[in-house]
Design an enzyme around this catalytic site. Sequence first.
Site, PDB file in Angstrom:
ATOM      1  N   HIS A  12     -37.803  26.523  23.092  1.00  0.00           N
ATOM      2  CA  HIS A  12     -37.222  25.306  22.487  1.00  0.00           C
ATOM      3  C   HIS A  12     -38.273  24.321  21.986  1.00  0.00           C
ATOM      4  O   HIS A  12     -37.975  23.486  21.154  1.00  0.00           O
ATOM      5  CB  HIS A  12     -36.345  24.583  23.519  1.00  0.00           C
ATOM      6  CG  HIS A  12     -37.146  23.880  24.568  1.00  0.00           C
ATOM      7  ND1 HIS A  12     -37.754  24.559  25.607  1.00  0.00           N
ATOM      8  CD2 HIS A  12     -37.498  22.581  24.686  1.00  0.00           C
ATOM      9  CE1 HIS A  12     -38.426  23.698  26.329  1.00  0.00           C
ATOM     10  NE2 HIS A  12     -38.289  22.494  25.809  1.00  0.00           N
ATOM     11  N   LEU A  42     -41.913  32.860  31.108  1.00  0.00           N
ATOM     12  CA  LEU A  42     -41.131  33.984  30.571  1.00  0.00           C
ATOM     13  C   LEU A  42     -41.838  35.334  30.752  1.00  0.00           C
ATOM     14  O   LEU A  42     -41.230  36.383  30.553  1.00  0.00           O
ATOM     15  CB  LEU A  42     -40.795  33.749  29.097  1.00  0.00           C
ATOM     16  CG  LEU A  42     -39.834  32.586  28.828  1.00  0.00           C
ATOM     17  CD1 LEU A  42     -39.654  32.364  27.329  1.00  0.00           C
ATOM     18  CD2 LEU A  42     -38.476  32.814  29.485  1.00  0.00           C
ATOM     19  N   SER A 108     -39.869  39.292  12.821  1.00  0.00           N
ATOM     20  CA  SER A 108     -40.819  38.847  11.801  1.00  0.00           C
ATOM     21  C   SER A 108     -40.856  39.862  10.670  1.00  0.00           C
ATOM     22  O   SER A 108     -40.636  41.061  10.895  1.00  0.00           O
ATOM     23  CB  SER A 108     -42.206  38.741  12.436  1.00  0.00           C
ATOM     24  OG  SER A 108     -43.199  38.704  11.434  1.00  0.00           O
ATOM     25  N   SER A 109     -41.190  39.399   9.470  1.00  0.00           N
ATOM     26  CA  SER A 109     -41.258  40.313   8.329  1.00  0.00           C
ATOM     27  C   SER A 109     -42.452  41.269   8.423  1.00  0.00           C
ATOM     28  O   SER A 109     -42.536  42.214   7.633  1.00  0.00           O
ATOM     29  CB  SER A 109     -41.324  39.526   7.015  1.00  0.00           C
ATOM     30  OG  SER A 109     -42.447  38.684   7.012  1.00  0.00           O
ATOM     31  N   CYS A 110     -43.361  41.059   9.391  1.00  0.00           N
ATOM     32  CA  CYS A 110     -44.509  41.970   9.514  1.00  0.00           C
ATOM     33  C   CYS A 110     -44.130  43.294  10.175  1.00  0.00           C
ATOM     34  O   CYS A 110     -44.977  44.164  10.334  1.00  0.00           O
ATOM     35  CB  CYS A 110     -45.651  41.310  10.259  1.00  0.00           C
ATOM     36  SG  CYS A 110     -45.268  41.069  11.983  1.00  0.00           S
ATOM     37  N   TYR A 137     -48.704  42.781  17.168  1.00  0.00           N
ATOM     38  CA  TYR A 137     -47.571  41.848  17.123  1.00  0.00           C
ATOM     39  C   TYR A 137     -46.340  42.560  16.549  1.00  0.00           C
ATOM     40  O   TYR A 137     -45.231  42.442  17.075  1.00  0.00           O
ATOM     41  CB  TYR A 137     -47.962  40.655  16.258  1.00  0.00           C
ATOM     42  CG  TYR A 137     -46.885  39.618  16.066  1.00  0.00           C
ATOM     43  CD1 TYR A 137     -46.566  38.731  17.079  1.00  0.00           C
ATOM     44  CD2 TYR A 137     -46.198  39.501  14.849  1.00  0.00           C
ATOM     45  CE1 TYR A 137     -45.588  37.762  16.900  1.00  0.00           C
ATOM     46  CE2 TYR A 137     -45.222  38.541  14.661  1.00  0.00           C
ATOM     47  CZ  TYR A 137     -44.917  37.669  15.692  1.00  0.00           C
ATOM     48  OH  TYR A 137     -43.947  36.719  15.507  1.00  0.00           O
ATOM     49  N   LYS A 141     -42.576  43.292  18.119  1.00  0.00           N
ATOM     50  CA  LYS A 141     -41.346  42.823  17.475  1.00  0.00           C
ATOM     51  C   LYS A 141     -40.403  43.984  17.155  1.00  0.00           C
ATOM     52  O   LYS A 141     -39.184  43.837  17.198  1.00  0.00           O
ATOM     53  CB  LYS A 141     -41.689  42.018  16.205  1.00  0.00           C
ATOM     54  CG  LYS A 141     -42.320  40.663  16.522  1.00  0.00           C
ATOM     55  CD  LYS A 141     -41.300  39.777  17.208  1.00  0.00           C
ATOM     56  CE  LYS A 141     -41.821  38.449  17.661  1.00  0.00           C
ATOM     57  NZ  LYS A 141     -40.820  37.660  18.405  1.00  0.00           N
ATOM     58  N   HIS A 180     -51.040  29.599  10.505  1.00  0.00           N
ATOM     59  CA  HIS A 180     -50.660  30.351   9.310  1.00  0.00           C
ATOM     60  C   HIS A 180     -51.185  29.627   8.067  1.00  0.00           C
ATOM     61  O   HIS A 180     -51.641  28.490   8.140  1.00  0.00           O
ATOM     62  CB  HIS A 180     -49.138  30.486   9.226  1.00  0.00           C
ATOM     63  CG  HIS A 180     -48.569  31.387  10.275  1.00  0.00           C
ATOM     64  ND1 HIS A 180     -48.000  30.915  11.425  1.00  0.00           N
ATOM     65  CD2 HIS A 180     -48.509  32.741  10.348  1.00  0.00           C
ATOM     66  CE1 HIS A 180     -47.602  31.945  12.159  1.00  0.00           C
ATOM     67  NE2 HIS A 180     -47.898  33.057  11.538  1.00  0.00           N
ATOM     68  N   ASP A 270     -57.336  39.645   3.694  1.00  0.00           N
ATOM     69  CA  ASP A 270     -56.151  39.347   2.875  1.00  0.00           C
ATOM     70  C   ASP A 270     -54.862  39.683   3.621  1.00  0.00           C
ATOM     71  O   ASP A 270     -53.817  39.105   3.353  1.00  0.00           O
ATOM     72  CB  ASP A 270     -56.162  40.208   1.601  1.00  0.00           C
ATOM     73  CG  ASP A 270     -56.828  39.501   0.438  1.00  0.00           C
ATOM     74  OD1 ASP A 270     -57.042  38.271   0.535  1.00  0.00           O
ATOM     75  OD2 ASP A 270     -57.127  40.181  -0.565  1.00  0.00           O
TER      76      ASP A 270
HETATM   77  O1  GFB Z   1     -50.239  32.977   6.979  1.00  0.00           O
HETATM   78  P1  GFB Z   1     -51.206  34.058   7.271  1.00  0.00           P
HETATM   79  O2  GFB Z   1     -52.207  33.800   8.340  1.00  0.00           O
HETATM   80  O3  GFB Z   1     -50.379  35.323   7.687  1.00  0.00           O
HETATM   81  O4  GFB Z   1     -52.027  34.440   5.953  1.00  0.00           O
HETATM   82  P2  GFB Z   1     -49.876  36.747   7.159  1.00  0.00           P
HETATM   83  C1  GFB Z   1     -51.407  34.712   4.736  1.00  0.00           C
HETATM   84  C2  GFB Z   1     -52.446  34.908   3.655  1.00  0.00           C
HETATM   85  O5  GFB Z   1     -53.052  33.629   3.380  1.00  0.00           O
HETATM   86  C3  GFB Z   1     -53.571  35.859   3.978  1.00  0.00           C
HETATM   87  C4  GFB Z   1     -54.462  33.772   3.353  1.00  0.00           C
HETATM   88  O6  GFB Z   1     -53.889  36.594   2.827  1.00  0.00           O
HETATM   89  C5  GFB Z   1     -54.723  34.920   4.343  1.00  0.00           C
HETATM   90  O7  GFB Z   1     -56.010  35.472   4.141  1.00  0.00           O
HETATM   91  N1  GFB Z   1     -55.096  32.496   3.702  1.00  0.00           N
HETATM   92  C6  GFB Z   1     -55.838  31.747   2.836  1.00  0.00           C
HETATM   93  C7  GFB Z   1     -55.095  31.869   4.886  1.00  0.00           C
HETATM   94  N2  GFB Z   1     -56.327  30.671   3.447  1.00  0.00           N
HETATM   95  C8  GFB Z   1     -55.884  30.715   4.724  1.00  0.00           C
HETATM   96  C9  GFB Z   1     -56.071  29.838   5.830  1.00  0.00           C
HETATM   97  O8  GFB Z   1     -56.764  28.822   5.788  1.00  0.00           O
HETATM   98  N3  GFB Z   1     -55.425  30.194   6.987  1.00  0.00           N
HETATM   99  C10 GFB Z   1     -54.648  31.326   7.086  1.00  0.00           C
HETATM  100  N4  GFB Z   1     -54.037  31.613   8.242  1.00  0.00           N
HETATM  101  N5  GFB Z   1     -54.500  32.183   6.043  1.00  0.00           N
HETATM  102  C11 GFB Z   1     -49.094  36.776   9.617  1.00  0.00           C
HETATM  103  C12 GFB Z   1     -49.078  37.823  10.679  1.00  0.00           C
HETATM  104  O9  GFB Z   1     -49.539  37.442   8.513  1.00  0.00           O
HETATM  105  O10 GFB Z   1     -47.830  36.244   9.282  1.00  0.00           O
HETATM  106  C13 GFB Z   1     -48.116  37.562  11.735  1.00  0.00           C
HETATM  107  O11 GFB Z   1     -50.390  38.041  11.138  1.00  0.00           O
HETATM  108  C14 GFB Z   1     -46.787  37.022  11.266  1.00  0.00           C
HETATM  109  O12 GFB Z   1     -47.933  38.746  12.454  1.00  0.00           O
HETATM  110  C15 GFB Z   1     -46.972  35.905  10.286  1.00  0.00           C
HETATM  111  O13 GFB Z   1     -46.009  38.050  10.689  1.00  0.00           O
HETATM  112  C16 GFB Z   1     -45.670  35.403   9.697  1.00  0.00           C
HETATM  113  O14 GFB Z   1     -48.660  36.568   6.324  1.00  0.00           O
HETATM  114  O15 GFB Z   1     -50.967  37.547   6.538  1.00  0.00           O
END
Ligand code: GFB
Length: 317
Positions: A12, A42, A108-110, A137, A141, A180, A270
């Site tokens: 929550h 949990l 999750s969509s992953c 992860y 899921k 993210h 990426d």
């Molecule tokens: O949101 P993100 O970390 O998750 O990264 P994913 C999405 C894309 O954004 C990748 C780029 O291509 C990253 O390299 N990116 C660019 C960045 N700049 C940044 C930054 O400053 N921070 C981050 N974090 N990314 C996750 C999964 O995947 O999404 C999880 O690892 C989960 O399991 C989640 O499903 C929703 O979309 O790549």
Amino acid sequence: MRPDAKVYVAGHDGMVGSALVHALRARGFTNLVWRTREQLELLDQRAVRDFFLAERPDHVFLAAARVGGIIANNTYRADFIYENLTISANVIHAAHESGVTKLLNLGSSCIYPRLAPQPLKEEYLLTGALEPTNEPYAIAKIAAIKLCESYRRQYGRNFVSVMPTNLYGPGDNFDLESSHVLPALIRKCHEAKVRDDHAITVWGTGNPRREFLYVDDLADACMFVMEHYDEEPFLNIGCGEDLTIRELAELVAQVVGFRGGVRFDESKPDGTPRKLLDVSRLRALGWSPKVGLQAGIAKAYNWFLEHAAPRVHAQAD
Ligand code: GFB
């Protein structure tokens, strides 16, 4: 759901769980139950079982999870698989033992194969290899989906799973290492604007495509599914549109008012090249999102300014 139904929201105090509590209250549900991590661990099977047998909730939203962005997923691989598997197994099994009327499990969509055709239809699950950066992860899921399916088939339980696309909004994690992309870009653009920097640094090539959903839309979709859908096949939740990370960075910069440039750090991963959900099943049932991306980013930025930015500045001082 009866108006007096007892509803337990696991997780929550997270971004999704707090949006769910808000959505439940807005619809007049008052018999809500939750526990902080200090009150209920949990990962502790016995404690979870005792809690369910004592409280006997009618409805459960399973929104508790260890989550993070691409680097957090790739770095804390053991924590991500162990914690998510254990939380799901403990909660779903205890919900079965205590006779919960309906449970909604958030995935999750992953979970989809890295190179699956786009948009991602629900039936593409388990048709190919997963994206390596978040495989642990994703496996946890996928196991949670199979737990829900299996308790339904063996014991007739009404346990339903939904797979949200990438989420953002109030209560998000703005830590630059573990967050993210969307909250990271909000913070990077804000700090660059304040410091008058020439450019922000964005991870990867900027070419991957992602789809984003505002967390209040997700909560609304979860309420819709809890009230109107009782079938075994899980449902995607998204907006059905994606954009490149480069385009996202430009949009966030525009909303935040940062006028500098964008440079790319290609030493960072990426991840999966594209992750766009096919949302036709949920749309056909009658649900669609309300908050557009630009408006959603503006709301998330306002929340950041009010809640997260003061903390970030205090830590830096
Ligand atoms: O949101 P993100 O970390 O998750 O990264 P994913 C999405 C894309 O954004 C990748 C780029 O291509 C990253 O390299 N990116 C660019 C960045 N700049 C940044 C930054 O400053 N921070 C981050 N974090 N990314 C996750 C999964 O995947 O999404 C999880 O690892 C989960 O399991 C989640 O499903 C929703 O979309 O790549």
